[in-house]
Design an enzyme around this catalytic site. Structure first.
Site: not given
Length: 249
Positions: A155, A159
């Protein structure tokens, strides 16, 4: 600012931040095209906006699939004749030890969160360039691009990649009058705000946990057609948390 007759495409619009953003644009007079892979929730979200007097259509879209992204943009063009703003909000997370995270899980997160931003921006830009030679793209990153907790590798990587992709595409698409910016939300409570405790709010320098409306207002600013000098920007909206030094006692 006015968004009357501005066509806005939002991915991941069925709930949470995506729905909050879509609703805010609709309240400002924008014409919404809402994409999400959850057809039931997506249709209900668009209906709720229409029931409040807004204009919105829902298009099923799994952003991991290039053909579905292309269909989303074509449908927006067919429905309203143009695309002015794209909000790349769709994303997934999975907290799992790096010792246990599989290659397929890694790829699923990166494809959903990052590759979709590239593909959706590319396809929307084709229409933005064709019709107006201008447009605005807003990518949803996260403060996880700047700071981490354990077991968030995929994750966080996704990002961070979105932040880099944003400035790269801002440079590439600037010649066509298309602005590309990103937002990194911090803690945005989307469901149970009333259950938060005093400590949850007070840990933020701003004095409270964030709400989807906070991100929606940031999107309205970045999408404002008058803000033509704002591109390649990474806007952190986190109540000041990434600036707060925290030491263990």
């Amino acid at each position: 600012m006015s968004f009357e007759n501005i066509v806005v495409v939002v991915t991941g619009a069925a709930q949470g931040i995506g729905y909050g953003v879509a609703k805010a644009f609709a309240e400002q007079g924008a014409l919404l095209v809402m994409g999400d892979m959850n057809e039931e929730q997506g249709a209900a979200a668009a209906a709720a906006i229409r029931n409040e007097g807004g204009q919105a259509v829902f298009i099923p879209c799994d952003v991991r699939k290039e053909d579905e992204i292309k269909n989303l943009m074509k449908t927006a063009e067919d429905e309203y004749g143009k695309i002015d703003v794209l909000i790349n909000n769709a994303g997934i997370s999975r907290w799992k030890s790096p010792y246990e995270l599989s290659v397929d899980e890694w790829d699923d997160i990166l494809n959903t969160n990052v590759r979709s931003c590239f593909l959706a921006t590319r396809e929307a830009a084709r229409y933005m360039k064709k019709h107006a030679g201008s447009g605005a793209v807003i990518n949803m990153a996260s403060t996880r691009a700047l700071m981490s907790e354990p077991d968030t590798e995929a994750y966080a990587a996704s990002k961070g990649a979105i932040v880099a992709l944003t400035h790269a595409m801002a440079i590439s698409l600037g010649v066509d009058g298309i602005r590309v910016n990103c937002i990194s939300p911090g803690w945005i409570e989307t469901q149970h705000y009333e259950t938060l405790g005093k400590a949850d709010h007070e840990q933020h320098p701003a004095g409270r946990v964030g709400k989807p409306d906070d991100i929606a207002r940031a999107c309205l600013y970045l999408a404002d057609p008058d803000n033509t000098f704002v591109t390649g920007t990474h806007l952190v909206v986190d109540g000041g948390m990434t600036r707060k030094m925290i030491y263990e006692p």
